[in-house]
Design a protein around this motif. Structure first.
Motif, short mmCIF file in Angstrom:
data_model
loop_
_atom_site.label_atom_id
_atom_site.label_comp_id
_atom_site.label_asym_id
_atom_site.label_seq_id
_atom_site.Cartn_x
_atom_site.Cartn_y
_atom_site.Cartn_z
N GLY A 257 0.83 -1.23 0.00
CA GLY A 257 0.00 0.00 0.00
C GLY A 257 0.84 1.25 0.00
N GLN B 17 -2.37 6.94 0.85
CA GLN B 17 -2.08 8.10 1.69
C GLN B 17 -1.01 7.76 2.75
N LEU C 142 -2.20 -8.19 -3.89
CA LEU C 142 -2.50 -8.99 -2.70
C LEU C 142 -3.06 -10.36 -3.08
N LEU D 141 -0.29 -2.18 4.78
CA LEU D 141 -1.30 -1.12 4.68
C LEU D 141 -2.27 -1.33 3.52
N SER E 292 -10.00 0.05 1.14
CA SER E 292 -10.05 0.84 2.38
C SER E 292 -11.31 1.67 2.52
N GLU F 136 -9.21 -8.99 0.21
CA GLU F 136 -8.10 -8.03 0.30
C GLU F 136 -7.72 -7.70 1.74
N ALA G 232 -2.58 -2.85 9.69
CA ALA G 232 -3.44 -1.66 9.71
C ALA G 232 -4.85 -2.01 10.17
N GLY G 233 -5.07 -1.91 11.47
CA GLY G 233 -6.42 -2.07 12.02
C GLY G 233 -7.18 -0.77 11.90
N TYR H 151 -7.85 5.68 14.10
CA TYR H 151 -9.06 6.44 13.81
C TYR H 151 -8.79 7.26 12.54
N ASN H 152 -9.85 7.83 11.99
CA ASN H 152 -9.73 8.56 10.71
C ASN H 152 -8.56 9.55 10.75
N HIS H 153 -7.72 9.47 9.74
CA HIS H 153 -6.64 10.46 9.64
C HIS H 153 -6.57 10.96 8.20
N ARG I 45 -5.27 12.60 1.04
CA ARG I 45 -6.40 11.72 1.27
C ARG I 45 -7.07 11.36 -0.05
N PHE J 17 -13.14 9.85 0.04
CA PHE J 17 -13.38 9.93 1.49
C PHE J 17 -13.96 11.32 1.77
P1 NDP Z 1 -5.55 4.20 0.69
O1 NDP Z 1 -6.86 3.77 0.17
O2 NDP Z 1 -5.08 5.58 0.46
O3 NDP Z 1 -4.41 3.22 0.12
C1 NDP Z 1 -4.64 1.84 -0.04
C2 NDP Z 1 -3.41 1.22 -0.67
O4 NDP Z 1 -3.64 -0.19 -0.83
C3 NDP Z 1 -3.05 1.77 -2.05
O5 NDP Z 1 -1.65 1.82 -2.17
C4 NDP Z 1 -3.62 0.71 -2.98
O6 NDP Z 1 -2.98 0.66 -4.24
C5 NDP Z 1 -3.28 -0.54 -2.17
N1 NDP Z 1 -4.07 -1.71 -2.58
C6 NDP Z 1 -5.41 -1.85 -2.55
N2 NDP Z 1 -5.76 -3.05 -3.00
C7 NDP Z 1 -4.60 -3.69 -3.34
C8 NDP Z 1 -4.31 -4.96 -3.87
N3 NDP Z 1 -5.27 -5.85 -4.19
N4 NDP Z 1 -3.01 -5.30 -4.08
C9 NDP Z 1 -2.03 -4.43 -3.79
N5 NDP Z 1 -2.24 -3.20 -3.29
C10 NDP Z 1 -3.51 -2.84 -3.06
O7 NDP Z 1 -5.55 3.86 2.26
P2 NDP Z 1 -4.85 4.66 3.48
O8 NDP Z 1 -3.45 4.95 3.14
O9 NDP Z 1 -5.75 5.74 3.91
O10 NDP Z 1 -4.92 3.55 4.62
C11 NDP Z 1 -3.92 2.56 4.76
C12 NDP Z 1 -4.48 1.38 5.54
O11 NDP Z 1 -4.93 1.81 6.81
C13 NDP Z 1 -5.68 0.70 4.89
O12 NDP Z 1 -5.60 -0.68 5.16
C14 NDP Z 1 -6.88 1.30 5.60
O13 NDP Z 1 -7.98 0.41 5.57
C15 NDP Z 1 -6.31 1.50 6.99
N6 NDP Z 1 -6.88 2.58 7.76
C16 NDP Z 1 -6.89 3.86 7.27
C17 NDP Z 1 -7.36 4.90 8.04
C18 NDP Z 1 -7.41 6.29 7.54
O14 NDP Z 1 -8.09 7.13 8.16
N7 NDP Z 1 -6.70 6.63 6.46
C19 NDP Z 1 -7.84 4.66 9.43
C20 NDP Z 1 -7.75 3.29 9.84
C21 NDP Z 1 -7.29 2.31 9.04
P3 NDP Z 1 -3.48 1.59 -5.48
O15 NDP Z 1 -2.83 2.93 -5.25
O16 NDP Z 1 -2.94 0.87 -6.64
O17 NDP Z 1 -4.96 1.66 -5.41
#
Ligand code: NDP
Ligand code: GDR
Length: 324
Positions: A8, A12, A64, A85, A89, A104, A128-129, A182-184, A189, A193
């Motif tokens: 990931g 973000q 994944l 990560l 999401s 996923e 990443a919970g 929590y949401n960040h 972003r 979202f």
């Molecule tokens: P984003 O949606 O910005 O990023 C998700 C990432 O996962 C991207 O790099 C995406 O790649 C990659 N991805 C998705 N599906 C696959 C796949 N099948 N194979 C490989 N890569 C994949 O999420 P955030 O950065 O905001 O969050 C990071 C993690 O933290 C996530 O797991 C989210 O659920 C969790 N989280 C986030 C919070 C938040 O407020 N931001 C709060 C709590 C948890 P691509 O760019 O190609 O789409």
């Protein structure tokens, strides 16, 4: 040079974490997936930098769902620390694509834990919970011990992942830490979202390109923090001798209407004149309010949130102004 592997990396959090780890002298490896158009804007500045890319930053193609490639990358890179990560999401979307979300988030977490277990020296792992594991929360301010009660397929999968992390920690003695975040938010972003949707929508209205912004449920409160603070917390978790579960949150909630008002005011607009409710954006079920108690992370990791709500909104509005 410690070696980190990030799934990931293009998201973000992945992009901020990469910058942080590079600054700390890590060799950073990221997993990227193939898409028909390049979607790496968050890490492009690093990839274009010849003093970084190919020297301390490396990208590897996988997905994944692609077990063989993942396994190969893990064995080739042999990371000291893994930050997992990646995954679907978006909470609302998880109602539309629950099976993919499960693959996923839930399945992929076990897959990565198993790959790490097979390493000669299993790496330290960050999972990443999410606050969504608490769902209709049984306590108004949630702690690490608050029972899980998720309300969406996404939340259920994250609860599974957190619990699986605990199983690998206690069962195999692996260094697996769950960040219950929590949401960040930030200027990086994702655009579907709600915070980014609001600031970009307000910027577009201010420039006369659109008149209305369509949203879903406005009667919610969330605990919104600043993404770069939260990736710092992820790194701190993996520097501990013992792995554990930690909530990262600000402990303060705000109504979505407060966010709307401040973002529209930045652009000199009255949000009440420009918002329309579209049921398409209302979820079948969701927590009304989520608020986290991060005192464990504050006491044991020395972590604390540093950017207040108003400043997060301003930074996002400023960035949205330039994009539109
Ligand atoms: P984003 O949606 O910005 O990023 C998700 C990432 O996962 C991207 O790099 C995406 O790649 C990659 N991805 C998705 N599906 C696959 C796949 N099948 N194979 C490989 N890569 C994949 O999420 P955030 O950065 O905001 O969050 C990071 C993690 O933290 C996530 O797991 C989210 O659920 C969790 N989280 C986030 C919070 C938040 O407020 N931001 C709060 C709590 C948890 P691509 O760019 O190609 O789409
Ligand atoms: P969330 O974030 O679901 O909390 O998940 P999102 O910004 O999508 O929603 C926050 C709240 O705003 C309400 N809302 C809308 N949301 C969206 N996306 N679009 C709308 O039009 C809209 N109108 C109102 C939602 O109903 C919700 O209550 C984020 C993600 O980063 C997850 O990966 C992470 O686990 C949690 O935060 C903690």
């Amino acid at each position: 040079m410690p070696v980190a592997l990030i799934t990931g990396i293009t998201g973000q959090d992945g992009s901020y974490l990469t910058e942080l780890l590079l600054k700390k002298g890590y060799s950073v490896h990221g997993i990227v997936r193939r898409s028909s158009s390049m979607n790496r804007w968050r890490v492009d500045h690093l990839v274009q930098d010849e003093s970084i890319y190919g020297k301390s930053l490396f990208l590897h193609y996988a997905d994944l769902s692609d077990d063989a490639s993942l396994r190969r990358i893990f064995f080739k890179v042999n990371p000291d620390e893994v930050y997992h990560l990646a995954g679907q999401s978006h909470v609302a979307l998880s109602f539309e694509i629950p099976e993919l979300t499960t693959h996923e988030i839930a399945n992929a977490t076990i897959k990565l834990l198993e790959i790490c277990r097979d390493q000669a020296k299993p790496p330290k792992i960050y999972l990443a919970g999410s606050s969504e594991i608490f769902g209709h929360a049984q306590e108004s301010i949630q702690k690490e011990e608050t029972p899980f009660n998720p309300t969406s397929p996404y939340g259920v999968c994250k609860a599974f992942s957190v619990q699986m992390g605990k199983v690998y920690r206690s069962g195999y003695g692996m260094h697996v830490s769950n960040g219950i975040l929590y949401n960040h938010e930030s200027p990086r972003r994702g655009e579907n979202f709600v915070t980014q949707k609001i600031v970009r929508g307000a910027a577009s209205i201010a420039q006369g390109k659109t008149e209305f912004l369509e949203l879903g449920n406005l009667d919610i409160e969330r605990d919104w923090g600043y993404a770069p603070d939260y990736v710092q917390g992820m790194w701190m978790m993996l520097q501990q001798e013992q792995s554990d579960d930690y909530i990262l949150a600000t402990g303060k909630t705000h109504k979505l209407s407060d966010f709307l008002q401040m973002a529209f005011e930045y652009f000199g607009l009255d949000h009440q004149k420009h918002i329309r409710i579209n049921p398409k954006f209302v979820r079948p079920n969701e927590p009304v309010q989520l608020c986290g108690d991060s005192s464990k992370a504050q006491n044991l990791l020395g972590w604390s949130p540093s950017v207040p709500f108003e400043q997060i909104i301003r930074s996002m509005c400023k960035a949205a102004e330039k994009i539109n």
